[in-house]
Design an enzyme around this catalytic site. Structure first.
Site, short mmCIF file in Angstrom:
data_model
loop_
_atom_site.label_atom_id
_atom_site.label_comp_id
_atom_site.label_asym_id
_atom_site.label_seq_id
_atom_site.Cartn_x
_atom_site.Cartn_y
_atom_site.Cartn_z
N ASN A 125 90.19 27.16 -38.90
CA ASN A 125 89.94 25.90 -39.62
C ASN A 125 89.66 24.74 -38.68
OD1 ASN A 125 90.48 25.42 -42.70
ND2 ASN A 125 91.60 27.24 -42.06
N TYR A 161 99.07 23.71 -33.22
CA TYR A 161 98.37 22.61 -33.91
C TYR A 161 97.90 21.55 -32.90
CZ TYR A 161 98.00 18.06 -36.09
OH TYR A 161 97.58 16.80 -36.43
#
Ligand code: UDP
Length: 322
Positions: free
Chosen positions: A93, A142
Site C-alpha cells: 500500500n 510503518y
C-alpha cells in the site's frame, strides 16, 4: 482559473480536514480515496469525489490526466503495531501505492506534491526537541515505509521536474471546530480516540502502556497537534511550492509535550467524567518522549499552531461526540 488540487486519501481523518482547508481557500478540490478507512460523508460539498485505490495504476493515471496544480498524498496504512505484523500490506500500500501516485504525476506533467510523513521516522530521540536534521531510525515498519517514500521523492526531485514537501506529522488530534467532519475512524488505534471510546462506554476500560518511563509521571510524552493546524500547513505548503519549486522536509508539531496521564486528565476535565483505565506493560517500539521543533515550519511556511492548549483541542473531540 482556480487551482485544482488532487487530495489522495481525502476522505480520511487528516485528508478530509486538508480538503476542507483547501475549499476554504477557494481551491478546486478532487478527492481520490478507496474508503477503506475514510467516509464518503467527510467529502464536503464543493469537492469532487472519485472512489479509487492507489494500487490501481491505470485509474490514478487517468484521474491525474485531468490536470492539477498539485497533489496532496495522504493515502496510507498507518497503524504502527499492525505494520509489524503485516509488513507485506504496508509495503504494497504505502510503497507501491505512493510510487503509482508519483509516476502518474510524472506521466501527466503534475509537478508538485505535499506528502504526509511522520515523526515515527526519528525513532528514539538523541536530543529534544526533534528537528528535521535529527538522524532517522524508525522503530516500526510503518515509519520505514514513510522514510523510503521520502527517499523516492528525493531522487525524483533530482532527476525530474518534480517537487515535494514532506510534512512529518507529530500526534494529530481533534476535529474541525465547526463539526463539519463527522465520520470517525473505524477501529482507532490512537490514544485520544481510545480514551473517548472508554468515556462513552464503547469500551469497558483502557490500558496505559507503561508508567515506568523516565518522565515526570512515568508515562510517555508526545506532541499533540490539532488537525486543523495540520491542515493549514498543507495549504501553506502548496502555496510555497507554487512560489518556490524547492523540495523540503518539515516537522509539524507544537514544541510542547503532554504525557498519557495528562491526556486522560484533560479528557476528564473537559467531559466531567472518569476514565476507567489501568496501567499495563509498555508497548513495543514506543519512544519515551517525542517533541517537535517547529522552527522550520515557521520560517518556511509562516505557520504556527493556533491550538496550544490541550483542553481546547480535546473540546473539539468532545463536541463531536455529543
Ligand atoms: N497509548 C496508551 N494506551 C493506548 C493507546 C496509546 O497508553 O490504548 C500511549 C502510547 O503508548 C503512546 C501515546 O499513548 O505513548 C500515544 O500513542 P498513539 O498510538 O496515539 O500515537 P504514537 O505516539 O504511537 O504515534
Amino acid at each position: 482559473m482556480t487551482d485544482k488540487i488532487l487530495v489522495v486519501g481525502g476522505a480520511g481523518y487528516i485528508g478530509s480536514h486538508v480538503a476542507r482547508a483547501l475549499l476554504q481557500e477557494n481551491y478546486g478540490v478532487t478527492v481520490y480515496d478507496n474508503l477503506s478507512t475514510g467516509h464518503r460523508e467527510n467529502v464536503l460539498d464543493g469537492a469532487e469525489f472519485i472512489e479509487g485505490d492507489i494500487l490501481d495504476e491505470k485509474k490514478i493515471s487517468e484521474v491525474m490526466s485531468q490536470g492539477f496544480s498539485a497533489v496532496v498524498h495522504l493515502a496510507a496504512k498507518k497503524a504502527v503495531g499492525e505494520s509489524m505484523e503485516k509488513p507485506q500490506i504496508y509495503a504494497r500500500n504505502n510503497l507501491i501505492g505512493s510510487i503509482n501516485v508519483f509516476n502518474a504525476m510524472l506521466e501527466n506533467g503534475v509537478k508538485n506534491v505535499v506528502f504526509s510523513s511522520t515523526s515515527a521516522s526519528y525513532g528514539n530521540p538523541q536530543y529534544l526537541p526533534l528537528d528535521e536534521t535529527h538522524p532517522i531510525s524508525p522503530l516500526s515498519f510503518y515509519g520505514f515505509t514513510k522514510i523510503e517514500i521520502e527517499r523516492v521523492m528525493d531522487w525524483y526531485s533530482r532527476l525530474k521536474d518534480f517537487h515535494y514537501i514532506a510534512l512529518r506529522y507529530f500526534n494529530a488530534v481533534g476535529y474541525a471546530a465547526d463539526g463539519s467532519i463527522r465520520g470517525r475512524e473505524l477501529n482507532p488505534q490512537n490514544l485520544v480516540p481510545i480514551v473517548m471510546e472508554t468515556i462513552t462506554g464503547q469500551r469497558e476500560k483502557m490500558e496505559v502502556f507503561g508508567d515506568d518511563y523516565d518522565t515526570p509521571d512515568g508515562t510517555c510524552i508526545r506532541d499533540y497537534i490539532h488537525v486543523e493546524d495540520l491542515a493549514r500547513a498543507h495549504v501553506a505548503s502548496i502555496q510555497r511550492l507554487a512560489q518556490y519549486p524547492q523540495s523540503e522536509i518539515i516537522n509539524l508539531g507544537t514544541n510542547k509535550g503532554t504525557s498519557v496521564l495528562e491526556i486522560i486528565q484533560s479528557i476528564e476535565r473537559v467531559t466531567g467524567r472518569k476514565v476507567n483505565y489501568e496501567i499495563g506493560p509498555r508497548r513495543d517500539g514506543d519512544p519515551s518522549v517525542v517533541i517537535a521543533s517547529s522552527e522550520k515550519a515557521k520560517a518556511l511556511l509562516g505557520w504556527e499552531p493556533q491550538y496550544t492548549n490541550i483542553d481546547e483541542i480535546i473540546k473539539t473531540v468532545w463536541n463531536l461526540e455529543q
